[in-house]
Enzyme design. Sequence first.
Site, PDB file in Angstrom:
ATOM      1  N   ASP A 191      -9.399   0.401  -3.824  1.00 26.23           N
ATOM      2  CA  ASP A 191      -8.300   0.036  -4.710  1.00 26.23           C
ATOM      3  C   ASP A 191      -7.102   0.948  -4.454  1.00 26.23           C
ATOM      4  OD1 ASP A 191      -7.600  -1.321  -7.616  1.00 26.23           O
ATOM      5  OD2 ASP A 191      -6.802   0.720  -7.440  1.00 26.23           O
ATOM      6  N   TYR A 230       1.382   3.854  -5.087  1.00 30.80           N
ATOM      7  CA  TYR A 230       0.674   5.065  -4.648  1.00 30.80           C
ATOM      8  C   TYR A 230       1.202   5.589  -3.320  1.00 30.80           C
ATOM      9  CZ  TYR A 230      -2.865   3.313  -7.977  1.00 30.80           C
ATOM     10  OH  TYR A 230      -3.527   2.827  -9.075  1.00 30.80           O
ATOM     11  N   LYS A 252      -1.535  -3.557  -5.512  1.00 35.74           N
ATOM     12  CA  LYS A 252      -0.810  -3.968  -6.712  1.00 35.74           C
ATOM     13  C   LYS A 252       0.697  -4.031  -6.458  1.00 35.74           C
ATOM     14  CE  LYS A 252      -4.171  -1.133  -9.178  1.00 35.74           C
ATOM     15  NZ  LYS A 252      -4.419  -0.186  -8.081  1.00 35.74           N
ATOM     16  N   HIS A 270       1.022  -4.733 -11.389  1.00 34.43           N
ATOM     17  CA  HIS A 270       0.605  -3.388 -11.782  1.00 34.43           C
ATOM     18  C   HIS A 270       0.820  -3.116 -13.275  1.00 34.43           C
ATOM     19  CE1 HIS A 270       0.095   0.879  -9.914  1.00 34.43           C
ATOM     20  NE2 HIS A 270      -0.571   0.765 -11.047  1.00 34.43           N
ATOM     21  N   LEU A 277     -13.228   8.149 -16.028  1.00 31.27           N
ATOM     22  CA  LEU A 277     -13.770   9.417 -16.531  1.00 31.27           C
ATOM     23  C   LEU A 277     -12.758  10.156 -17.400  1.00 31.27           C
ATOM     24  CD1 LEU A 277     -15.482  10.601 -13.212  1.00 31.27           C
ATOM     25  CD2 LEU A 277     -16.495   9.306 -15.091  1.00 31.27           C
ATOM     26  N   ILE A 303     -13.606   2.041 -10.876  1.00 30.73           N
ATOM     27  CA  ILE A 303     -13.079   2.586  -9.612  1.00 30.73           C
ATOM     28  C   ILE A 303     -12.827   4.089  -9.751  1.00 30.73           C
ATOM     29  CG2 ILE A 303     -12.116   0.535  -8.502  1.00 30.73           C
ATOM     30  CD1 ILE A 303      -9.449   1.160  -9.922  1.00 30.73           C
ATOM     31  N   LYS A 354     -12.222   7.945  -8.740  1.00 29.78           N
ATOM     32  CA  LYS A 354     -11.505   8.551  -7.622  1.00 29.78           C
ATOM     33  C   LYS A 354     -11.906  10.006  -7.474  1.00 29.78           C
ATOM     34  CE  LYS A 354      -7.923  11.339  -6.986  1.00 29.78           C
ATOM     35  NZ  LYS A 354      -6.778  12.058  -7.571  1.00 29.78           N
ATOM     36  N   SER A 355     -12.188  10.399  -6.251  1.00 29.16           N
ATOM     37  CA  SER A 355     -12.396  11.814  -5.918  1.00 29.16           C
ATOM     38  C   SER A 355     -12.117  11.980  -4.442  1.00 29.16           C
ATOM     39  CB  SER A 355     -13.832  12.248  -6.236  1.00 29.16           C
ATOM     40  OG  SER A 355     -14.026  13.601  -5.846  1.00 29.16           O
ATOM     41  N   VAL A 356     -11.673  13.161  -4.050  1.00 25.93           N
ATOM     42  CA  VAL A 356     -11.523  13.457  -2.629  1.00 25.93           C
ATOM     43  C   VAL A 356     -12.559  14.477  -2.186  1.00 25.93           C
ATOM     44  CG1 VAL A 356      -9.068  12.888  -2.552  1.00 25.93           C
ATOM     45  CG2 VAL A 356      -9.768  15.217  -3.106  1.00 25.93           C
ATOM     46  N   ARG A 403     -18.778  14.576  -4.562  1.00 24.82           N
ATOM     47  CA  ARG A 403     -18.532  13.751  -5.752  1.00 24.82           C
ATOM     48  C   ARG A 403     -18.364  12.282  -5.382  1.00 24.82           C
ATOM     49  NH1 ARG A 403     -14.336  17.760  -8.992  1.00 24.82           N
ATOM     50  NH2 ARG A 403     -15.894  19.326  -9.577  1.00 24.82           N
ATOM     51  N   ASN A 421     -20.762   9.726  -7.314  1.00 21.14           N
ATOM     52  CA  ASN A 421     -20.231   8.628  -8.121  1.00 21.14           C
ATOM     53  C   ASN A 421     -20.839   7.281  -7.738  1.00 21.14           C
ATOM     54  OD1 ASN A 421     -18.581  10.383  -9.532  1.00 21.14           O
ATOM     55  ND2 ASN A 421     -16.740   9.914  -8.358  1.00 21.14           N
TER      56      ASN A 421
END
Length: 275
Positions: A44, A49, A74, A107, A189, A228, A230-232, A236, A240
């Site tokens: 996504d 972004y 979006k 969006h 989260l 959805i 998100k982590s980099v 994690r 997830n």
Amino acid sequence: MIPTVKLNNDVEMPQLGYGVFQVPNDETAAAVTQALEAGYRSIDTAAAYQNEAGVGQALAASGLDRSDLFVTTKLWNADQGYDSTLKAFDQSLSLLGLEYLDLYLIHWPTPARDLYVDSWRALEQLYADGRVRAIGVSNFQPEHLDRLAQSSRITPAVNQVELHPYLRQDEVRAYGGDFGIRTEAWSPLAKGGTLLDEPVVAKLAALYGRTPAQIVLRWHLQLGNIVIPKSVTPARIRQNLDVFDFTLTDDDLTAISTLDRNERTGPDPDAFNVA
């Protein structure tokens, strides 16, 4: 590995995907590559972004069949309007390096600008032309959806909204259930980390031998939300995804739901009109 949900046009969408909000473009390809290697197949992103190109790089390098991927982006507020929506779609598709999208969303409703109905007509045309497999909205309240229904031929397949135990969005979810619109949770989260420190979440994490984030994601999934996270962080990203081999009880779900305090961490869709 990841269950799918059937949208109102029979398209199958993975119930858990990978979001890239606030990931810089020069870091996005590596992050998405990690997600794809971990097993995610739904990605996504959004024009706002400014990392669609990075997503596209990762998809092209993945070696995965296009039919195995589900890609969402979006339409940004400044591009709303019929002709400008079509132009923005072309730009996003080019940056992603794709021939079609799986899901295209408006969006924000930006009600003061009053262009989302015209934008939706453009999305309907893109869908009719076979350039996107499903169309939907993001951050739409029931009144925005009602307005759309009065002037449209196609019901949105998805409404992506801020949703977490602090903001259950019961009205939005109920509206979606009544009209066949799947609810997708962004910021599942909650921002700031305080949700994961809640005693009820920590207690359940200890009980099931899971991380607090996994407990909250499982709550979402069992409610039927598309989600959805998100982590980099590679660990994690994998954690997830590791939420399909345990089940919370009804009492567990209720205990988490009692955390609701109608608290947004993002903008109010009724007032957000930034272009």
